[in-house]
Design a protein around this motif. Structure first.
Motif, short mmCIF file in Angstrom:
data_model
loop_
_atom_site.label_atom_id
_atom_site.label_comp_id
_atom_site.label_asym_id
_atom_site.label_seq_id
_atom_site.Cartn_x
_atom_site.Cartn_y
_atom_site.Cartn_z
N THR A 1 0.84 -1.20 0.00
CA THR A 1 0.00 0.00 0.00
C THR A 1 0.88 1.25 0.00
O THR A 1 1.79 1.37 0.82
N PRO A 2 0.63 2.20 -0.90
CA PRO A 2 1.42 3.44 -0.89
C PRO A 2 1.24 4.19 0.42
O PRO A 2 0.13 4.34 0.94
N VAL A 3 2.34 4.68 0.96
CA VAL A 3 2.36 5.47 2.19
C VAL A 3 2.68 6.91 1.82
O VAL A 3 3.63 7.17 1.08
N ARG A 4 1.88 7.85 2.33
CA ARG A 4 2.03 9.26 1.97
C ARG A 4 2.53 10.09 3.15
O ARG A 4 2.23 9.80 4.30
N SER A 5 3.25 11.14 2.85
CA SER A 5 3.61 12.11 3.88
C SER A 5 2.34 12.85 4.30
O SER A 5 1.59 13.34 3.45
N VAL A 6 2.10 12.93 5.59
CA VAL A 6 0.85 13.53 6.06
C VAL A 6 0.85 15.05 5.98
O VAL A 6 -0.20 15.68 6.14
N ALA A 7 2.00 15.65 5.75
CA ALA A 7 2.10 17.10 5.59
C ALA A 7 3.41 17.40 4.87
O ALA A 7 4.27 16.53 4.73
N SER A 8 3.56 18.61 4.41
CA SER A 8 4.83 18.99 3.81
C SER A 8 5.93 18.94 4.86
O SER A 8 5.68 19.13 6.05
N GLY A 9 7.14 18.65 4.45
CA GLY A 9 8.21 18.58 5.42
C GLY A 9 9.54 18.19 4.80
O GLY A 9 9.70 18.22 3.57
N VAL A 10 10.47 17.83 5.65
CA VAL A 10 11.82 17.46 5.24
C VAL A 10 12.15 16.10 5.84
O VAL A 10 11.96 15.88 7.05
N VAL A 11 12.64 15.19 5.01
CA VAL A 11 13.05 13.88 5.49
C VAL A 11 14.21 14.03 6.47
O VAL A 11 15.21 14.70 6.16
N PRO B 1 6.55 21.56 9.57
CA PRO B 1 6.48 22.87 10.23
C PRO B 1 5.82 22.75 11.60
O PRO B 1 4.93 21.92 11.81
N GLY B 2 6.27 23.60 12.51
CA GLY B 2 5.76 23.54 13.87
C GLY B 2 6.50 22.54 14.73
O GLY B 2 6.03 22.16 15.81
#
Length: 378
Positions: free
Chosen positions: A258-268, A303-304
């Motif tokens: 199953t594809p896993v998505r980043s839940v928000a913008s960010g940096v690895v 962020p945050g």
């Protein structure tokens, strides 16, 4: 743009717990320790993904954390201007967060020697830079309109992280400062605009974000897929349950692949094999209970100062530390590597970019607060 001195800085203690239950087109929101009316009485806001529209700025408005009724009125004006311009709620969240950073939602006049050049108003717009006359930029409706009109010229503004979208409008000397206001700005929009921050991010139709959408808050579900063949999934083992008190996340039950998505913008921030098999570090096979570790794991900083962790992935994510990812971007594939009794995604949320159990929070509550409830059937 003005950098606010410490006396004007917003110090937000994230003590508000917002519970959102979205089904049948409705959302119920409860902010504990955050929202009160003029008498100090706590209020329960019943919301509906923006379908009820923004509140009248001249109505009796609640306070929220450190923001008084005058500041909330300015936020309501910003939101109403965005609605009149037919911009989606994502724009309202960006605008409110920007004004929180620039003025703490106060319509500032000239501050003497504390003034940054000729910056004025909610957004600290400078007449000398072409934003308008002093009497105009200190008119909240005018200032909000100018902000939104500039925002519309930013390419893909509705898909950018909030801090980047705001910075391209404001050209601030402190471009990363806006991000820390995203949570409270989301709460303000929800309180003043009938839960609009939980609507689909780029939509002006005020429909609750589906699991496949990025909500106006900028957050989305880690496992949703679009289309009739999308995977169905449920929340399995929960956060710090009685039988698993050291379980620092939740298990989302899905098939391998199953594809896993980043839940928000960010940096690895980290890609790691957290597993030892027969004395060798090896994650490229199915795990089993008691083996220990997350298997292939991924961490992303948002962020945050929020960090999210994704465990038991089927293979090493094709990412590197420092790489930027967008909300909803596919970043990995679910599996069962590591300490796993079967295919699932173990998902964690940590505050203050922490990695320890002390920084972990309940992902179900956290994601519901951002209009992206966990669970494939929600």
């Amino acid at each position: 743009m003005r950098w606010r001195p410490k006396r004007l800085a917003l110090i937000v203690a994230l003590v508000a717990t917002l519970t959102l239950l979205c089904c049948g087109g409705t959302v119920s929101a409860l902010l504990l320790g955050g929202v009160a009316d003029d008498s100090g009485t706590m209020t329960l806001s019943s919301t509906g993904c923006g379908v009820g529209g923004p509140v009248d700025p001249n109505a009796k408005l609640p306070r929220l954390q450190s923001y008084g009724t005058a500041q909330m009125k300015n936020a309501a004006i910003i939101i109403n201007v965005g609605a009149e311009l037919k911009l989606p709620p994502r724009a309202w969240v960006i605008a409110v967060a920007t004004a929180m950073q620039e003025s703490r939602l106060s319509n500032l006049g000239y501050l003497g020697e504390n003034n940054d050049h000729d910056s004025l108003g909610l957004f600290q717009q400078r007449p000398s830079s072409g934003w308008g006359k002093p009497s105009q930029v200190t008119d909240p409706e005018y200032a909000a309109t100018k902000f939104y009109n500039k925002l519309k010229t930013v390419k893909n503004w509705d898909h950018l992280p909030l801090t980047r979208a705001a910075q391209r409008v404001q050209i601030s000397a402190y471009p990363n400062a806006y991000a820390k206001h995203e949570l409270v700005a989301t709460q303000i929009v929800n309180v003043l605009a009938d839960g609009a921050a939980n609507a689909a991010g780029s939509s002006v139709s005020m429909v609750c974000a589906s699991p496949a959408d990025v909500a106006a808050s900028g957050w989305t579900n880690p496992l949703a897929e679009k289309g009739p063949d999308a995977h169905k999934w449920d929340v399995g083992s929960g956060f710090r349950t009685l039988d698993r008190p050291k379980h620092q996340g939740v298990d989302l039950i899905v098939d391998t692949g199953t594809p896993v998505r980043s839940v928000a913008s960010g940096v690895v921030s980290r890609v790691k094999c957290d597993e030892t098999f027969a004395g060798v570090k090896d994650c490229d096979h199915a795990g089993y209970p008691g083996k220990g570790g997350c298997g292939w794991m991924l961490e992303i900083q948002h962020p945050g100062n929020i960090m999210t962790r994704y465990c038991h992935l089927v293979e090493r994510p094709n990412l590197r530390a420092g790489q930027q990812v967008a909300a909803g971007e596919v970043v990995a594939t679910s599996g069962t590597s590591g300490n796993s009794s079967g295919p699932h995604l173990h998902f964690e949320v940590h505050l203050n970019n922490g990695r320890s159990s002390a920084s972990a929070v309940d992902p179900v509550q956290f994601m519901a607060q951002r209009g992206a409830p966990l669970g494939g059937s929600q």
